[in-house]
Structures are given as C-alpha cells and as structure tokens.
Design an enzyme around this catalytic site. Structure first.
Site, PDB file in Angstrom:
ATOM      1  N   SER A 145       3.847   1.555  10.492  1.00 37.45           N
ATOM      2  CA  SER A 145       5.140   1.372   9.182  1.00 37.45           C
ATOM      3  C   SER A 145       5.231   2.583   9.724  1.00 37.45           C
ATOM      4  CB  SER A 145       3.989   1.377   7.853  1.00 37.45           C
ATOM      5  OG  SER A 145       3.757   0.236   7.364  1.00 37.45           O
ATOM      6  N   GLU A 152       0.876  -0.874  -0.034  1.00 36.21           N
ATOM      7  CA  GLU A 152      -0.247   0.097   0.426  1.00 36.21           C
ATOM      8  C   GLU A 152       0.771   1.235  -0.172  1.00 36.21           C
ATOM      9  OE1 GLU A 152      -2.078   3.087   0.749  1.00 36.21           O
ATOM     10  OE2 GLU A 152      -0.623   2.679   1.789  1.00 36.21           O
ATOM     11  N   CYS A 207      -0.273   4.286   5.784  1.00 34.63           N
ATOM     12  CA  CYS A 207      -0.351   4.569   7.029  1.00 34.63           C
ATOM     13  C   CYS A 207       1.019   5.349   7.409  1.00 34.63           C
ATOM     14  CB  CYS A 207      -0.257   3.297   7.454  1.00 34.63           C
ATOM     15  SG  CYS A 207      -2.019   1.823   7.756  1.00 34.63           S
ATOM     16  N   ARG A 250      -0.261  -4.787  10.991  1.00 29.58           N
ATOM     17  CA  ARG A 250       1.200  -4.649  10.794  1.00 29.58           C
ATOM     18  C   ARG A 250       2.327  -4.230  11.506  1.00 29.58           C
ATOM     19  NH1 ARG A 250      -2.167  -4.367   6.924  1.00 29.58           N
ATOM     20  NH2 ARG A 250      -2.261  -4.499   4.971  1.00 29.58           N
ATOM     21  N   CYS A 279      -5.639   4.462   5.859  1.00 28.33           N
ATOM     22  CA  CYS A 279      -5.587   3.747   4.723  1.00 28.33           C
ATOM     23  C   CYS A 279      -7.134   2.953   4.518  1.00 28.33           C
ATOM     24  CB  CYS A 279      -4.303   2.104   6.112  1.00 28.33           C
ATOM     25  SG  CYS A 279      -4.277   1.295   5.023  1.00 28.33           S
ATOM     26  N   HIS A 319      -7.308   2.542  12.522  1.00 29.81           N
ATOM     27  CA  HIS A 319      -6.903   4.088  12.781  1.00 29.81           C
ATOM     28  C   HIS A 319      -8.751   4.105  13.470  1.00 29.81           C
ATOM     29  CE1 HIS A 319      -3.332   4.338  10.909  1.00 29.81           C
ATOM     30  NE2 HIS A 319      -3.475   3.216  10.197  1.00 29.81           N
ATOM     31  N   CYS A 347      -6.164  -1.656   5.514  1.00 30.16           N
ATOM     32  CA  CYS A 347      -5.513  -2.230   7.031  1.00 30.16           C
ATOM     33  C   CYS A 347      -6.553  -1.248   7.996  1.00 30.16           C
ATOM     34  CB  CYS A 347      -5.145  -1.827   7.987  1.00 30.16           C
ATOM     35  SG  CYS A 347      -4.017  -0.261   7.538  1.00 30.16           S
ATOM     36  N   CYS A 369       2.774  -0.483   4.496  1.00 32.53           N
ATOM     37  CA  CYS A 369       1.793  -0.139   4.010  1.00 32.53           C
ATOM     38  C   CYS A 369       2.385   1.907   4.183  1.00 32.53           C
ATOM     39  CB  CYS A 369       0.602  -0.001   5.146  1.00 32.53           C
ATOM     40  SG  CYS A 369      -0.814   0.673   4.661  1.00 32.53           S
TER      41      CYS A 369
HETATM   42  N1  NFV Z   1       1.296   0.486   9.049  1.00 33.67           N
HETATM   43  C1  NFV Z   1      -0.042  -0.056   8.804  1.00 33.67           C
HETATM   44 FE1  NFV Z   1      -1.863   0.516   8.287  1.00 33.67          FE
HETATM   45  C2  NFV Z   1      -1.570  -1.706   9.242  1.00 33.67           C
HETATM   46  N2  NFV Z   1      -1.922  -2.979   9.799  1.00 33.67           N
HETATM   47  C3  NFV Z   1      -2.083   0.314  10.463  1.00 33.67           C
HETATM   48  O1  NFV Z   1      -2.228   0.770  11.292  1.00 33.67           O
HETATM   49  O2  NFV Z   1      -1.625  -0.798   6.847  1.00 33.67           O
HETATM   50 NI1  NFV Z   1      -2.275   0.072   6.082  1.00 33.67          NI
END
Ligand code: NFV
Ligand code: HEM
Ligand code: HEM
Ligand code: SF4
Ligand code: SF4
Ligand code: F3S
Ligand SMILES: [Mg+2]
Lengths: 374, 558, 245
Positions: free
Chosen positions: B508, B14, B555, B485, B61, B68, B64, B552
C-alpha cells in the site's frame, strides 16, 4: 461546501428517483431518521417503531492500531459476530465494516452521539498520539484526541480494546516516537474496561460485550481495570505444559527433542509466568490452540510494556529504566566483580596504611604473651 | 471550475485514508491520496534483537497479519545466511495461502461488496428467483428458497428495528447500484455466510502459529515442532485438521466467492473501462516450492510490466540501489540530507517523522506541500502498481500456463477483452482469480508437507545460526514476498547483533503514496483520474476504485 | 610497654544470634533457589513429568524459605523492642549527633583508611557502627521489597490470606513483569551486601582484635577496661546529680 440539509435532500431525492415505493421509503426513513435526526420533521408517524427498546448502540473508534482487534472480534465463535451485530448490539460506527464513508460516516456517528447521549458504549481500538499536538493521527480532519474526548463525553462506558488502547502497545514501545498513549490516561471520569492482548481473544471480546448485553451491567474488573473473568489467571497457571515446568523438563531450543516432546517453553523465553490472559483456558479461535500449544513461548502480549520487557527468547530479567540490552544478572555480576575488586584493594590498602597500628597491636600481643604466667 | 471534495474517512479499509479529489463536469480530474496516521515502527525496532523484530513489525497490520512477520524472518535469514527446512517452507506457504483465502474473501464480501450491492434493495427480491439464480451458478448447498427468505426476513426485521448499525447511511438507492434485487439478496446472504466462514480458515494459523490474528513465527523455521508419534507437536490429528480447513476453505471459494464475483461483475462491465491508472505493474514473486533461494520455483513469478505491455517483462533486483528508492518530498518526514528531491535505497533509508500539514481541525490538506505520512517508493524512478492484478499480469506476461488459463477463463466467462483487466473491475476480478489459484496451490503445499513427513523428515527449524555470538559483526539482508495487497519487502542491517536499520516498503506504500519529485502520481491517485462521479456528495464511485486496491494504510505508513 | 586490658561484654543476645544465622541461611537458600527459578539448568532425565517434580521442589524450597525468612524478620523486629540496647531499635536510629560523628569517623578511618593521630577508644563501637547501621537499614528495606514483591507474585496462586495481602503490589508496577524484575534485582542487592558485610566483619576482627566474628556465635565482644570504668563513673555521676535535683 453544501450544508447538512442540502445533503439530506439530495439523498432522499435519489432514493425516490430510484423507484422505491412510498412504503419502502417509510421503512427506509425509519432508520434514516435514527441516524440523521429527522424524526420530528419527516417521519413522526413511524416514531413508534423507534420507541422499541434499542439494541445497545456502539461507537467503535480506530486510532493508532493495526485493526487486528477488529479482526479478532469477527473471529468470535460464540456468539458469532453476525448475531452480535444483527441481534445484540447496534454497531453504529466502525471504520472497518460500515457501509458509509466520509461525511455520511461522520454523520452516522454524530446522530448516535446525540440521540443516545449517556447510553452508548464507546469502544476504542488503538492508542492516541499526544506528541506534536496530536497531529500523528487525524480522522476527518480532526485529531484522535479531539474525537475521542467528544465521543467519550456522552458515553456510558468505554471499552479499551487490545494492548494499544489499554497499554499503548507497539507504537508506545521505546522510543515511542509519536507519544502514543493508552486511553485511561486521557479520560478519567468514565468507567473504562481494559481488554488487553495483541489482539485479545475473539471470544473474550465478544464475552465482554455479551456481559453488558446479557446481564445489563459492566463486568467486574480487577485492579488494573481488566474483567476478572478473563484476566484473573496467569497463562502459566492454566498452561497444559505446567507439569513439565514443575518437573524441570524444558525445551532447550526450538525443534530439539524436548520441544518435540512438548516440554515447557520457559527456557526459550516463555512469558506465561508473568502474563494474565485466558489463552490456557479459552484458547484461540474457538479453542483450536494457543501460542504455547503451537510451540512458541508466550510473549506476554496482554501485559503492559511487553515490548520493552526484555527479549522474547530469553528468561532474563530486564532492569527497569536501563537500555534495552542490559539484564539484571549482567549488571549484578559486574557489580559483584567491582565490589570484590574494591574489597581486595581495600584489604591491600588497609594492610599498608594500618601497618603501624597492627604492628603495635602485635607487639603488644607478643609482650603480653611473654607475660603469661603458666 | 473544478470542485474539491474530500472523502475522509474512507471506510471498509484498514487504516486512515483520506482522498481529496477535484471534480469537473462530473469526472475526477485530479486526486490526492493521504494517510493521516503514523506510528514509527521502523524507529521502534532499531537496536532490538533481530530475532524479535518479526513480532514488532507483524503489528504493522492485523488484516494482512503474518505477512510482515514472514518478510521479517526472511530478511533476517537472508542477512545471516540461514536456509529453513523444507517443512518450515511449506508451513509458511500454507499459512500464507490461508491468509490469501481469508483476506481476499473478506475483502470481497465485507469491504468491497457494499459498493456494488444494495442491501435495502434486497428486501424486494423474490427468494424463489434468488434460489434459482444461486443454483444456476453454483452447487453450494445453502440455496433453497426457504434459506433466502429467512435471510430476507432477518434483514427486514433488522431494518424495521430502526437501528441500521454498520449499514446506516450507506449508498442504498444510488444510481450506480445496478444489481437486480435477487442478486442483491444472494450477495447479502453470502455476506453473512462469509462472515461466519472466515473465522474457520484462519484456524490454519492457529494450529501452526498458535493464534490468529498475529500467529508466531521464528527466525530459522517455525516453532511448531513435528512429532508424528507424540502428543507434544504436530501429529496426524493436527495435520488432518489443517487438511480439512483447507479443503473447506477451497469449497467456499470455488462455490460461493467465485460464482458471486462473476455474477456481480457481469452487471458492472462498464467498470472494466474505469480506473486504469498508469499501467506499470510489479510483482516480487512468491510461494517457493524449492526453497526461497530458487526463484524459478516460485508459484508467482517476479517481474515488471511497463505501460500495460504484456509482451515484455523486466526483472527487479531488491539489492540494487539504482532500482528501488523511497522519496519523502511529499511526505511528513525530515528531508534527506542530500536534498528534498533525492530518493534513498531502503538499506540507507531513514524515518524521521516531521508533521508539517495543517493543524487539526482542518478542511483541506495543503497539497502544494507535503501531504501524507506515506513515503513514495519508485522503481527506477517509475511509479508501480502492485497487487493481485500485477501478479497475474506478470505471470501472464512471463507465460505461466496456469495463470494464463485462469485469467483467460475468467475473461471468457465475462466476455470481456484483456484490456478490461486494466481497471477497477480488473483488480477486483484478479483478486478472485488468484484466490482460486492459491487455494489450489495451498493443497499442493499441504501434500508436499505430508509427503515429507511420511518420508521421515520431521525438521521444522534450523537453529544453527540462532546464537548471536555466531553472527558476523555486520550483516544486511532483504526479505520479500507477495502479500495479498502486493509486493512487500523489508530491508535490515545488523550490527553487533542488533538491528541497526530497518525499513519496510509495503504494497500500500507503492499504491497509496503521494506524488514523487517529478510530479508522477502513484496508483490510487492515477486510477481515480477519469472516474465519473454522479453525485459529489455521495462518493460511491471514488470508493469503488479505491476499494479495488484493497487499501491498508496501517501497512502503508507503519 | 602499655598493655590493654579487655573485658568481655555481652552484646548479642541469643535471639539476635539465632535471627542472624537463620537469616543467613534463608538468604543463601533463597538466592540459590531463586537463581534456579530464574534460569533452570538442563535436566538429564528421561523420566516423564508424572514421575518428576524437581522444579516444583526448587520452588517449594524457595517459598518455604521465604516464609521462614519473613517470620524470622518479624521476630527480629519484635526483639528490637524487648532486647538489650545493642539489639534495640534505638541502636539503628540514624539521626543522632553521636551516630553522625561516629559515621564520619568510620568513613575516615575504616573506609578511607586514614590513621588516627590520637587514639580514642570511644570511637570504637561496641554494638553496630554507624555505617553498619545504614547498611542494615538498607538491607531491611530490600528485605521488605523482596517480601512484598515475592508474596505479590505468590498471591495469585496462594490459598492462604497472608500472601493475598500483598496482591495490591502487582498493579502498582503495571503487572508481573516489573514485579518479578524488581524481585530479582533485590536478590542481587542481598548478594552485594553479603560480600561487603562479611569482608568488613573480618576486617574489624583482624584490625581490632575484639572478637568481632565470634561475637555472632557466642554473643561476646571485648571492650577496654578503662572505657568500662569511665562509663561506670559517668553513670554514677549522673545518678548522683539526679538525686540532688
Ligand atoms: N499493503 C499491505 Fe498489507 C498486505 N497485504 C502488507 O504488506 O495490508 Ni495490512
Ligand atoms: C518473603 C520472601 C520471598 C517470597 C515470598 C518470594 C517468592 C518468590 C516467588 C513467588 C517467585 C516466583 C517464582 C515463580 O514464579 O515460580 C520468586 C522468584 C525468585 N525469588 Fe523470591 N521470594 C522471596 C524472597 C526472596 C529473596 C530474599 C530472594 C533473594 C535473596 C529471592 C530471590 C528470587 C529469585 C532470584 C527469583 C527468580 C526471579 C526471576 O524469575 O528472575 N526471593 N520468589
Ligand atoms: C547472607 C549473609 C548475611 C546477612 C544477610 C547478614 C546480615 C546481618 C545483619 C542484618 C546484621 C545485624 C544484626 C542485628 O543487629 O540484628 C548482621 C550483623 C553481623 N553479622 Fe551478618 N549477615 C550475613 C553473613 C554474615 C557472616 C557470614 C558473618 C560472619 C562470619 C556475619 C557476622 C556478623 C556479625 C559479626 C555481625 C555483628 C556486626 C556488628 O557488630 O555490626 N554475618 N549481619
Ligand atoms: S493491540 Fe496489537 S493487535 Fe490490537 S491493534 Fe494494537 S497492535 Fe494490533
Ligand atoms: S510453557 Fe510457559 S506458561 Fe506453560 S508452563 Fe511453561 S513457562 Fe509456564
Ligand atoms: S503472547 Fe498473548 S496470546 Fe496468550 S499465550 Fe501469551 S498472552
Ligand atoms: Mg517504510
């Protein structure tokens, strides 16, 4: 840095070294040719297969985004995405799914842009930051704006996926620190299909693509550039809770008896009455539910500026151009108060300043009264 | 002389990640990880109603999706002292579990597999033999020779069309591709099956949150009211639907994902010695079973491991300004007022974007100066690796029986020592192992939810502190969780009913950040060192190690 | 002591008066129903939605009033071409020297409350005064805004062509959100206008004693006799001069 040619050689050498047969190699070359522009020099003999009507080539760019639009796309149930990308279209560039990285990825895109000039569809996920010369989003060392203009130049049409590409979405919410800009403000000379939503419904995304593939033309758009088939109605006008709205039966807060009864969510902030989308009809994830069915109001995710149109849990009208928290009724009440105060002051002022005129009038009236002959 | 190569864009992740690596004698000697896209979400939520913030930050994101949102409502609930009803806790757990199942499986098949699986080579496979292999490792019903030859024909037709789409220019035939043709075919078949499967498991989010990606959350609980005797809320039909989805999801993980993972891993055991990095691991812990306040009830324990020493697990405190700090010395933001080399605890954090890199188009970043939009978080000044591996190691180190058994089982199956976990292969294996654990737990959460309802508790949201007028003039809170992640936390300060400051420190961010003022590398950069690269023009090995983290970048920067 | 001789003058014809009071009624109904639409109260009812249509009724009333409001307005515009000089569109024309000097006068005497040194009855308007003209023009524009935004919101659910004529308004503002906000704000302008307007009507009545309030009922105001006489003379003179030319 080695040149393109050297790169190719290395690549083919390594295939042969791996023990592929000549037959494999030719088969392999067929598609390699398509993507690296080699047909004249190396694989002229299999050009026939390339003459076949190609699946519509698609370049899918990713700029300022969260990739939820790609995620939503792969949720499509009809058709399922494996069928779309294997049988209906040729998804030749997308950072999310493509096998190649780095130079190989960029070369694949370049090959499609050259070979299918004027024929490919450009899909854009994400907004483009114009702040600080476009430095806020770079891919392969180039700014998003530059790659977008390049890819748009040869595109037959452009699809703006999601609220990001259509309206700027969350990064364009105040104060829009990066100057995030929707794509129709950057390219004006191409047909652009706007498919707003955060993200759009997977079947809607697939539906837009299938319209192009199956009918061979772009879908009819409304005045905001959205496909009429999917954005012609407000969520509210297709909402199954509408009878409660008409009855005046509302959830007063979350998890109260009214919300358990499935009453209308208008008073807890539902923006369905102002939001054009297919959530009430197509619903989400193969018709399983949609925000309102699961108890939360619509936040208006397919509407322009929905992030700045007032808080999500209130039925308020935001005053355009005012600070985030001011709503029309507050300002209206204050203004009414000021005016009533002003009127009161004026009335007092008038009583004082016009007392002579008034007393003259009254005197005159009194003497006239005396003169009345009965 | 070391040769600098650039891989940008790194795909099948991502976001926008760029790796610049120095290669000497076929081995990476230094590496720089950079993200080249920023949105400024932390500035955008300032001044907003704290109850709305989850929706904004959820858009950090879409891969995932939900994490959040959950972290945000936890942060606001922490600040306002709100305890959510047990049903809401379970629904959140179930949604998070469904996300793990989805996210990890999609990562394995659609983001990571093409690093190990040669699609073109699958054309040479014997479908009969593939069927035998499939049946020897799993009970999954779709395993007949006819099934595999259909898949093979389909791929053949696709390749012959001359339009290779997402498979164009892939690393087919690369010397590092080691799977037998039959296993390649098996994986290709499951690539397609997983693509179809993944759209099912997310329906759990659709039922509770109305849609996926980006389902709805609520400060104080969840919006999906329960009404066991009405049509207006969650009733027996809706809940049975969830139960079925979870069960089917688990079947796929047990019978497809895990057998495939073990089968493929057994051909790449050498990657158990590549990509270790510095060996510090951190987990915040997650999946409360007795309320978010009681960390002893968490399914994933929290803790910190230093230098790969599993015998000692340290504690982590989000509120302690001495522990977690973020630096911007190498990131494209204004330096903090107190100095370039100083860090800030997120409650005092700030986000003033200021790009100072090369003007595009450019060939190389200037890594002597700031070189990324990712900030650099540190725990007591140390870099930490977060993610599935960190979670399992912390659980292992804490003596959690369930986690130890799961890890030992996989190690035994692959016949590799515990050391092999500290590696590219280890990260990829850990992701699978924990998916299986989480799939089981999610069914437990589901049972708890059903029992609770059976016992007459139909509460789904605690609205006692909903009205801003009931809030203190100032409050601050932290919400944390274990995202797929890794360790994720949001810090909020609330003043006069508005969000005064908001900072996300994301998994990330920990893993992909540029180096800190002491010059210490973060996880991506550290793990790449020592990775062999057979052909610098085809950076397959680099993306293998990078993909093992499941990057990601939306993120990481936000 | 000087006595002033007032004569009855017919100012507001019946259609103007009807317009006025229909308009007042519509604005009140639209605002009340508008408030309810914007912020419905909690209902104490155990009825099922099938047997209840209260909010639908509120909205129906709003839309019905909106139509009446709209056609009433059109009739008034028509009357400004056929009615007397006080009703004529010319009486609303803000760009003449006369209007401008009257405007300054009203501002000075009625708004800022200065007193006149020499009383000149010419300064007292018979129809609208110049400040009032501006307020009516403003109100006319706001009425148009309400109509355009209101019908734009209505267009997508209407079957009739009339509301559909306004469908283009929505994209102008990027979507329903802004349209609805503007519609709502327009309501507040109506409310603020009414406060000031009603006060000023009573103020003039009280100060001038020329039957201002009742004029909107009966149609008559009172004008000083010598002013009428002077006006008649001027008219005569003009006629004469026209004759000899
Ligand atoms: N790094 C990250 Fe995420 C995740 N899992 C979020 O907190 O991916 Ni979009
Ligand atoms: C031709 C004139 C008008 C039309 C066609 C019209 C139509 C509408 C429509 C369609 C709505 C939205 C209702 C819904 O979505 O269910 C609405 C709302 C409303 N209208 Fe009107 N209206 C008109 C005039 C007025 C006037 C003159 C006022 C006030 C003086 C007014 C005040 C309101 C208010 C306050 C709302 C609620 C807005 C909100 O949600 O904040 N309307 N009107
Ligand atoms: C919603 C409330 C009201 C609105 C929107 C309104 C609007 C108007 C308008 C547009 C005119 C100009 C008439 C024309 O020339 O066609 C007017 C004049 C007038 N209105 Fe009202 N009105 C309101 C309430 C009232 C009330 C409550 C009264 C008296 C008690 C009143 C008394 C008058 C009078 C006397 C005039 C003539 C004023 C003049 O000589 O300039 N109005 N009003
Ligand atoms: S439109 Fe919404 S869901 Fe799609 S990329 Fe943008 S933020 Fe993500
Ligand atoms: S829940 Fe929302 S969309 Fe549905 S009827 Fe109520 S206000 Fe309209
Ligand atoms: S929030 Fe979006 S998903 Fe549909 S119900 Fe509203 S448009
Ligand atoms: Mg941050």
């Amino acid at each position: 840095m080695p040149t393109e040619i050297e790169k190719r050689d290395t690549y083919y050498e390594s295939i042969i070294k791996q023990g592929y047969s000549r037959r494999d190699f030719l088969k392999f070359s067929t598609y390699m040719a398509a993507f690296m522009g080699l047909e004249s020099t190396m694989v002229g003999q299999i050009a026939e297969s390339l003459e076949k009507t190609p699946r519509i080539p698609i370049i899918w760019e990713h700029y300022q985004e969260c990739t939820c639009c790609s995620e939503s796309f792969i949720r499509s149930n009809h058709p399922i995405v494996a069928d779309i990308i294997l049988d209906k279209i040729s998804l030749d560039y997308t950072l999310t799914l493509m096998a190649a990285s780095g130079h190989q990825a960029e070369a694949a895109k370049k090959a499609v842009m050259d070979k299918y000039k004027g024929e490919y569809i450009l899909c854009v996920e994400g907004s483009i930051p114009l702040g600080d010369d476009g430095n806020y989003c770079c891919i392969a060392g180039k700014s998003a704006k530059e790659t977008f203009l390049e890819a748009a130049a040869g595109a037959k049409a452009i699809i703006a996926w999601g609220s990001c590409a259509s309206n700027g979405c969350v990064q364009a919410a105040k104060p829009n620190p990066t100057g995030a800009t929707p794509i129709h403000k950057i390219v004006k000379n191409k047909p652009i299909i706007r498919v707003p939503g955060c993200p759009p419904i997977g079947e809607v995304m697939a539906g837009v693509i299938m319209h192009v593939v199956a009918f061979g033309r772009l879908p009819q758009l409304d005045r905001l550039g959205r496909p009429k088939a999917f954005y012609g109605k407000r969520v509210h006008d297709t909402c199954y809770r509408r009878p409660y709205y008409d009855a005046g039966l509302f959830a007063e807060t979350f998890d109260d008896q009214n919300s358990k009864n499935g009453y209308c969510l208008y008073k807890v902030g539902c923006k369905g009455p102002m939001t054009y989308n297919s959530c009430g009809t197509i619903k989400w994830n193969n018709g399983v539910s949609y925000p309102i069915q699961s108890g939360h109001g619509c936040i208006g995710c397919s509407e322009e500026n929905f992030w700045d149109n007032g808080p999500f849990y209130e039925r308020t009208t935001k005053i355009p151009g005012f600070a985030v928290e001011s709503n029309a009724d507050t300002v209206g009440k204050v203004a009414a108060g000021v005016i009533v105060g002003g009127i009161a002051l004026h009335a007092v002022g008038a009583t004082i300043s016009k007392r002579k005129e008034l007393s003259d009038n009254i005197k005159r009236a009194k003497s006239n009264e005396k003169n009345i002959d009965l | 002389m070391a040769n600098r190569i650039v891989v940008d864009p790194i795909t099948r992740i991502e976001g926008h990640l760029r790796i610049e690596a120095e290669i000497k004698d076929g081995v990476i000697v230094d590496a720089f990880s950079s993200s080249t896209m920023v949105r400024g979400i932390e500035s955008i939520v300032k001044g907003r109603d704290p109850r709305d913030v989850w929706a904004f930050v959820q858009r950090t994101c879409g891969v995932c999706t939900t994490v959040h949102a959950l972290t945000s409502v936890r942060a606001v609930e922490d600040a306002l002292g709100i305890a959510v009803p047990p049903n809401a806790e379970m629904v959140r757990n179930i949604m998070e579990g469904a996300l793990y199942m989805h996210d990890h499986t999609v990562h394995f098949y659609h983001l990571h597999a093409l690093d190990w699986v040669d699609i073109v080579n699958a054309l040479k496979a014997d479908p009969k033999k593939t069927s035998e292999i499939a049946q020897s490792i799993s009970n999954w019903p779709k395993s007949s020779p006819g099934y595999f030859s259909d898949v093979q024909n389909r791929v053949q037709k696709f390749v012959e069309s001359g339009q290779l789409g997402i498979f164009a220019n892939g690393y087919w035939g690369h010397p590092q591709m080691k799977l037998p043709a039959e296993v390649n075919l098996l994986a290709v078949a499951h690539y397609l099956e997983a693509l179809e499967w993944q759209k099912e498991i997310v329906k759990v989010h659709t039922i509770f949150g109305g849609k996926n990606p980006h389902p709805n959350y609520l400060v104080g609980g969840m919006a999906c009211a329960i009404n066991s005797d009405g049509a207006g809320g969650l009733n027996a039909e809706r809940l049975a639907y969830v139960g079925k989805l979870l069960k089917d999801g688990k079947d796929f993980i047990d019978q497809v994902y895990i057998p495939d993972l073990l089968a493929i891993a057994s051909f790449y055991k050498d990657w158990g010695a590549i990509g270790k990095g510095f060996g510090n691991y951190m987990s915040y812990g997650d999946f409360p079973t007795n309320g978010y306040a009681d960390m002893s009830g968490f399914k994933f324990p929290s803790g910190i491991i230093l230098n790969g020493d599993l015998s000692k697990v340290l504690d982590v405190d989000h509120r302690n300004s001495e522990e977690i700090e973020e630096f911007v010395n190498n990131s494209w933001y204004d330096d903090y007022a107190e100095g370039k080399d100083k860090g800030r605890h997120p409650w005092e954090g700030e986000t003033n974007i200021k790009y100072s890199g090369p003007k595009p188009p450019y060939d190389f970043l200037n890594v002597e100066e700031k070189y990324s939009f990712i900030k650099t978080p540190r725990w007591k000044g140390l870099p930490m690796e977060v993610g599935p591996l960190a979670r399992l190691l912390v659980g292992y180190g804490r003596g959690n029986k369930e986690i130890q058994d799961a890890v030992n089982g996989a190690l035994a199956h692959l016949n590799v020592p515990v050391d092999a976990l500290f590696s590219t292969l280890g990260r990829t294996a850990a992701r699978g192992i924990e998916t299986q654990l989480v799939a089981n737990w999610t069914l437990e959460f589901y049972d708890t939810l059903m029992n609770n309802i059976k016992n007459g508790d139909e509460r789904m949201a605690n609205m006692d502190s909903w009205e801003p007028s009931s809030w203190p003039a100032e409050a601050k809170g932290v919400g944390f969780m274990e995202a797929p992640r890794g360790a994720l936390a949001h810090w909020i300060t609330i003043k006069d009913q508005k969000t005064e400051n908001y900072q996300l420190v994301v998994p990330s961010t920990w893993n992909a950040s540029p180096r800190d003022p002491k010059g210490q590398r973060s996880a991506y950069e550290a793990a790449l060192i020592g990775t062999p690269v057979a052909n610098p023009e085809l950076p397959l090995e680099i993306i293998r190690t990078i993909h093992s983290f499941d990057p990601c970048l939306a993120c990481a920067v936000h | 002591m000087e006595t002033r001789n007032f004569k009855r003058v017919f100012v507001w014809e019946l259609p103007v008066r009807i317009f006025h009071w229909v308009n007042v009624l519509c604005v009140i109904v639209l605002s009340l129903s508008g408030f309810l639409i914007a912020n419905p109260p909690a209902l104490i009812s155990s009825a099922e939605a099938t047997n209840l249509h209260s909010f639908g009724i509120v909205r129906f009333i709003h839309f019905a009033a909106a139509y009446i409001f709209f056609f009433n307005m059109i009739l008034r515009v028509y009357w400004s071409f056929v009615g007397n000089k006080f009703a004529s569109w010319r009486a609303f024309w803000p760009f003449s020297k006369k209007t401008w000097s009257n405007f300054k006068h009203v501002l000075k005497i009625d708004v800022l409350l200065f007193n006149e040194k020499v009383h000149d009855e010419k300064n007292i308007s018979i129809g609208h005064n110049s400040v009032a003209i501006l307020s009516y023009l403003l109100l006319f524009i706001v009425a148009l805004v309400s109509v355009f935004t209101g019908f734009a919101l209505y267009a997508d659910t209407a079957n009739w062509w009339l509301p559909k004529l306004f469908a283009w308004v929505t994209p102008l503002f990027g979507g329903d959100f802004m349209v609805r906000s503007i519609h709502h704000i327009a309501m507040w302008v109506f409310i603020l206008f009414t406060l000031v307007h009603v006060y000023l009507v009573f103020y003039h009545d009280w100060l001038e004693g020329r039957g201002e309030v009742s004029s909107m009922f009966g149609g008559y105001k009172f004008v000083q006799e010598d002013r009428l006489r002077k006006a008649a003379k001027a008219e005569e003179a003009e006629e004469k001069s026209n004759k000899y030319k």
